[in-house]
Design a protein around this motif. Sequence first.
Motif, PDB file in Angstrom:
ATOM      1  N   TYR A  41       0.799  -1.290   0.177  1.00 17.48           N
ATOM      2  CA  TYR A  41      -0.071   0.257   0.018  1.00 17.48           C
ATOM      3  C   TYR A  41       0.856   1.441   0.033  1.00 17.48           C
ATOM      4  O   TYR A  41       0.585   1.997  -0.787  1.00 17.48           O
ATOM      5  N   TYR A  42       1.877   1.204   0.942  1.00 18.19           N
ATOM      6  CA  TYR A  42       2.910   2.378   0.886  1.00 18.19           C
ATOM      7  C   TYR A  42       3.507   2.509  -0.671  1.00 18.19           C
ATOM      8  O   TYR A  42       3.578   3.870  -0.839  1.00 18.19           O
ATOM      9  N   LEU A  43       3.888   1.609  -1.094  1.00 14.23           N
ATOM     10  CA  LEU A  43       4.582   1.888  -2.479  1.00 14.23           C
ATOM     11  C   LEU A  43       3.467   2.260  -3.558  1.00 14.23           C
ATOM     12  O   LEU A  43       3.727   3.097  -4.502  1.00 14.23           O
ATOM     13  N   TRP A  44       2.268   1.935  -3.398  1.00 18.80           N
ATOM     14  CA  TRP A  44       1.464   2.163  -4.362  1.00 18.80           C
ATOM     15  C   TRP A  44       0.918   3.514  -4.063  1.00 18.80           C
ATOM     16  O   TRP A  44       0.977   4.345  -5.112  1.00 18.80           O
ATOM     17  N   ARG A  45       0.903   4.256  -2.809  1.00 22.07           N
ATOM     18  CA  ARG A  45       0.521   5.486  -2.607  1.00 22.07           C
ATOM     19  C   ARG A  45       1.912   6.379  -3.117  1.00 22.07           C
ATOM     20  O   ARG A  45       1.475   7.423  -3.598  1.00 22.07           O
ATOM     21  N   LEU A  46       2.857   6.024  -2.771  1.00 17.92           N
ATOM     22  CA  LEU A  46       4.179   6.483  -3.458  1.00 17.92           C
ATOM     23  C   LEU A  46       4.070   6.835  -4.818  1.00 17.92           C
ATOM     24  O   LEU A  46       4.423   7.932  -5.146  1.00 17.92           O
ATOM     25  N   ASP A  47       3.937   5.814  -5.527  1.00 22.21           N
ATOM     26  CA  ASP A  47       3.853   5.697  -6.878  1.00 22.21           C
ATOM     27  C   ASP A  47       2.879   6.588  -7.463  1.00 22.21           C
ATOM     28  O   ASP A  47       3.055   7.571  -8.323  1.00 22.21           O
ATOM     29  N   ARG A  48       1.651   6.832  -7.057  1.00 20.43           N
ATOM     30  CA  ARG A  48       0.768   7.587  -7.261  1.00 20.43           C
ATOM     31  C   ARG A  48       0.955   9.287  -7.015  1.00 20.43           C
ATOM     32  O   ARG A  48       0.858  10.154  -7.990  1.00 20.43           O
ATOM     33  N   ARG A  49       1.754   9.473  -6.093  1.00 21.11           N
ATOM     34  CA  ARG A  49       2.034  10.958  -5.638  1.00 21.11           C
ATOM     35  C   ARG A  49       3.390  10.957  -6.664  1.00 21.11           C
ATOM     36  O   ARG A  49       3.352  12.247  -7.091  1.00 21.11           O
ATOM     37  N   LEU A  50       4.144  10.219  -6.719  1.00 26.53           N
ATOM     38  CA  LEU A  50       5.308  10.670  -7.913  1.00 26.53           C
ATOM     39  C   LEU A  50       4.620  10.928  -9.239  1.00 26.53           C
ATOM     40  O   LEU A  50       5.306  11.725  -9.925  1.00 26.53           O
ATOM     41  N   THR A  51       3.661  10.218  -9.618  1.00 32.91           N
ATOM     42  CA  THR A  51       3.016  10.253 -10.886  1.00 32.91           C
ATOM     43  C   THR A  51       2.391  11.684 -11.043  1.00 32.91           C
ATOM     44  O   THR A  51       2.495  12.356 -12.026  1.00 32.91           O
TER      45      THR A  51
END
Length: 75
Positions: free
Chosen positions: A55-65
Amino acid sequence: MPRLLRFFLLLCTCVPALTLFGQGAEAPAPDFLRSIGKMYVVVAVIVVVFLGLAYYLWRLDRRLTNIENQIEDHA
């Protein structure tokens, strides 16, 4: 496909292969945790940690995108 997602998928496919290397060594008491009823606690903790990291990696990926899109819009 974002790089972080590709890395996560690669990691998920490599972990089962890495566990096969340890099959030759036998644990001294493989049923110890199961016999005292703690095996399910260990599995539950591992699952919770894994889901939390995913979940943390998924949220981080969304923020970076989103940040990358904002940079492209301003450029």
